[in-house]
Scaffold this active site. Sequence first.
Site, PDB file in Angstrom:
ATOM      1  N   LYS A 115       0.836  -1.195   0.000  1.00 40.20           N
ATOM      2  CA  LYS A 115       0.000   0.000   0.000  1.00 40.20           C
ATOM      3  C   LYS A 115       0.873   1.248   0.000  1.00 40.20           C
ATOM      4  O   LYS A 115       1.107   1.858   1.031  1.00 40.20           O
ATOM      5  CB  LYS A 115      -0.947  -0.026   1.203  1.00 40.20           C
ATOM      6  N   ALA A 149      -3.551  -6.837  10.526  1.00 38.47           N
ATOM      7  CA  ALA A 149      -2.875  -8.110  10.789  1.00 38.47           C
ATOM      8  C   ALA A 149      -3.138  -8.613  12.200  1.00 38.47           C
ATOM      9  O   ALA A 149      -3.321  -9.817  12.420  1.00 38.47           O
ATOM     10  CB  ALA A 149      -1.369  -7.948  10.563  1.00 38.47           C
ATOM     11  N   LYS A 200      -5.658   5.889   2.043  1.00 38.28           N
ATOM     12  CA  LYS A 200      -6.184   5.689   3.406  1.00 38.28           C
ATOM     13  C   LYS A 200      -5.074   5.729   4.442  1.00 38.28           C
ATOM     14  O   LYS A 200      -5.305   6.114   5.596  1.00 38.28           O
ATOM     15  CB  LYS A 200      -6.985   4.385   3.477  1.00 38.28           C
ATOM     16  N   ARG A 264      -0.848   1.607  12.336  1.00 38.55           N
ATOM     17  CA  ARG A 264       0.498   2.183  12.487  1.00 38.55           C
ATOM     18  C   ARG A 264       0.513   3.637  12.033  1.00 38.55           C
ATOM     19  O   ARG A 264       1.205   4.482  12.616  1.00 38.55           O
ATOM     20  CB  ARG A 264       1.502   1.398  11.653  1.00 38.55           C
ATOM     21  N   ASN A 265      -0.211   3.923  10.961  1.00 36.67           N
ATOM     22  CA  ASN A 265      -0.217   5.284  10.433  1.00 36.67           C
ATOM     23  C   ASN A 265      -0.867   6.249  11.416  1.00 36.67           C
ATOM     24  O   ASN A 265      -0.387   7.364  11.601  1.00 36.67           O
ATOM     25  CB  ASN A 265      -0.936   5.293   9.086  1.00 36.67           C
TER      26      ASN A 265
END
Length: 337
Positions: A115, A149, A200, A264-265
């Site tokens: 991504k 995940a 996203k 994470r982002n």
Amino acid sequence: MRLKTPDNLNEISVIGGGSWATALVKILTENSIHVNWYMRRSEQVRSINRDAVNPDYLSFLKLDNKKIYASDQLDEIVGRSKVVLFAVPSAHLHNVCAAIPKEDLAEKFVITAIKGTVGPDNLLPSSYLARYFELKDFQQAMIAGPCHAEEIARNKKTYMTLCSSNETFIGKISNWFASSYMQVKYSPDMVGVEYAAIYKNIVGIVCGMAEGLHYGDNFMAVLVSNAIDELGLLLRAVGTPDARLGSSAYLGDLLVTGYSAHSRNRAFGKYLGQGYSVFEARQLMGMVAEGYFATRGLMATVKRLGLNLPLLQTAYRVLYNHMAAVDEFKLLERNIR
């Protein structure tokens, strides 16, 4: 000549040793698909083969290593299967591809689970692989979420979208990923879903910055509403005007990346909102936040297309012009509705 999809597909090569790759290996082996797994670090390989555990990612998860052949020899792993799945950070894809002879993928099917944009031309991962290995459209597919995940590792219910122009191929691999907790859907809109997956992650960073700056739920809702509009503008500009933005591969993935504690982002953006520098935030993360690289790549594409996307511009100025998040959000307040 068109490559024929084999009838007896039951093996795959997975490239990448992170949490997303690990979660995908879990699903595949649960469905009795044999996985040939390339991991860059020999310590990971030894741990998988000996203990059935990835020591660096999702280390609580016990895998079925009777169905796994792990190795740090990339050429060997690529050569063992007719289907190759790339699940590496977008920033690493070029180096991985450079280590694979171009002819090795000529008669294989390639799936991307990446991504971010790739290379100086800011290509989609599928476009980069197609150019580098001279792949045809029917040889390629991609995996889209919303699929954190961490939740896959714990059998939490979710939906996965498999995208390709080759519906026959998708029909033969859909059951590789389907389970009691994973519903699999098909989409022919590979380009639109890839762009949505990139965008996203940027939205996740912006939402994280808003949290770090102590904006409330109301403002977060405004951010996400504007993000949906921006995504629609982007997809129309890149030639996918018929995308069903409300479906899980578009809006669903955007929402979970913007709101979830697993994102994470979002975590990366929160550090920036709290006043950490980009360097400090990246150090604190210890893992790759794809939106960091995606912001620069998508910004170049958006400039070329002549689009005005305030959320993307905010992320870019904080990440690459080193502007303070608090100042950029004051400007953003005036540019969203």
